[in-house]
Motif scaffolding. Structure first.
Motif: not given
Length: 426
Positions: A47, A49, A78-80, A129, A131-132, A155, A157-158
């Motif tokens: 993860f 970012s 961008y971060g996960m 996961k 990601g934002t 955001k 959400t996967k």
């Protein structure tokens, strides 16, 4: 009986920062995490970012603004991150063991029994996961008297963990957990603060406002898009219901309206004057909910949203000659709620008991009170209460004074004699 559980995580973390002259900022971070809650082949996830910032106020070409501009910073990131808070060990088939109610005795002892079939499991699910992406601006003006920020984010959400595709009833078991759903949230936040001093009077005003909406962008478990479950394109919190046109005035009003037999207003499914009149949205002269799907929802429509919108807060404070006063307000600008079974709203047990609040007694429909807000006494039984409609949809937006404080700070010369630094009475 006894139950115990155990799970473990392991993670590696790294971070790198770079700063040039307090003008340019760059940061990279990464996590490599593992959880025993997932199958062996899919326990770990990476993860990363990255974020960057630019403080324009410190640039050479901004020298002429230094008297009134303290900071003007643009930033983006961008971060996960990963989520492992799921049902523990959902990849292991399990059965319910019962040694108390098996019904069998052997040598005067109850026999331990297995009372369910093994559950279906999937061996391929892994971390959710999230990601934002975020962009924002921070500022301060007039020697920090005015400061604030504005930011926008998205955001995603996967692979949300949910039961997989619908299975035929003959399977005899629920679908196993899989990474079957995606969700997207978009929102923004505004924060503004003003602080100043006028003689011996100092004051501060702060305001914060934010909003967001979430939408299901993928959900493999509901291909038919039933309204009773999550479906692709659904906005979280949406309330499906009927549009009402008031209450039926008399039998002629009922006869000229669309057939409302399917909406149970009485035990015999007979509509009476004083019952709720539901609007025929699709024009087929029958009030129904079709197949209760997005593509065939009959006369239902989205009438509101149960999640709060436009959350805000107000912070006020002031001080004068060691006296201080502060107040904090918080609220939501928009939110809907449908009272499905609350007796306080509908009346105790839905009948005119003597101890019913006066508000209910005077607000039921009768032949002498046709302008009442509530329908006739028998007009809203369990069926009608569980059928959301615009007439009784409630606006629960609010503002609340959460904290009010008044006090006095003892002068420093007095408290210092007692070897103290600060004393406040409030």
């Amino acid at each position: 009986g006894e139950a115990r559980s155990h799970w473990a995580t392991m993670g590696f973390y790294t971070r790198l920062n770079w700063n040039y002259n307090n003008i340019y900022f760059l940061e990279f971070s990464g996590r490599y995490d593992g959880s025993s809650r997932f199958p062996k082949d899919s326990r770990f996830g990476f993860f990363p970012s990255v974020s960057a910032g630019w403080n324009i106020a410190q640039e050479g070409f901004m020298e002429g603004t230094s008297e009134w501009l303290g900071m003007l910073k643009l930033r983006g990131s961008y971060g996960m991150i990963g989520n492992q808070n799921i049902v523990e060990y959902a990849f292991i088939p399990s059965m319910t063991i019962n040694n108390k109610y098996s019904g069998w005795l052997v040598d005067k002892n109850l026999v331990t029994a297995v009372t369910s079939l093994p559950s279906l499991v999937s061996s391929s699910f892994t971390w959710e996961k999230v990601g934002t992406a975020n962009v924002g601006i921070d500022f301060s003006l007039f020697k920090n008297r005015l400061s604030g920020l504005f930011e926008w984010y998205q955001k995603d959400t996967k692979g949300m963990l949910a039961p997989g595709m619908q299975l035929p009833a003959v399977v005899g078991a629920s679908a196993p957990y899989q990474n079957t759903a995606d969700m997207r949230t978009r929102g923004w936040e505004l924060n503004v603060n003003w602080r100043d001093q006028i003689g011996k009077w100092g004051y501060r005003v702060g305001f914060n406002l934010s909003d967001s909406k979430s939408e299901i962008t993928k959900y493999d478990s509901n291909e038919s898009k039933l309204l009773s479950s999550f479906y692709e394109g659904q906005q979280l919190g949406e309330i499906w219901g009927y549009v009402t046109e008031g209450l039926f005035k008399d039998q002629a009003d009922i006869d000229s309206h669309a057939d409302q037999t399917l909406i149970q207003s009485s035990s015999k499914r007979i509509t009476y004057p004083g019952d709720v009149k539901i609007k025929d949205l699709n024009g087929d002269h029958v009030i129904d909910y079709g197949n209760n799907t997005v593509d065939d929802h009959g006369d239902k429509t989205v009438i509101g949203n149960a999640l709060p919108r436009y959350a805000y807060s107000i912070n006020l404070s002031g001080d004068w000659n060691n006296f201080f006063l502060s107040a904090f307000f918080q609220g939501a600008g928009k939110q809907d709620w449908y009272p499905s079974s609350e007796c306080i709203f509908w009346g105790q047990y839905n009948r005119p008991y003597n101890n019913m609040p006066t508000w209910h007694q005077g607000n039921y429909w009768t032949e002498d009170n046709t302008d009442a807000y509530l329908p006739r006494y028998a007009g809203y039984n369990a069926s009608l209460k569980s059928t959301p409609q615009t007439r009784y949809l409630q606006n629960v937006a609010y503002i609340r004074l959460k904290n009010l404080q008044f006090g006095y700070t003892l002068p420093q010369p007095i408290v210092s004699k007692a070897k103290l630094q600060n004393v406040r009475v409030y």
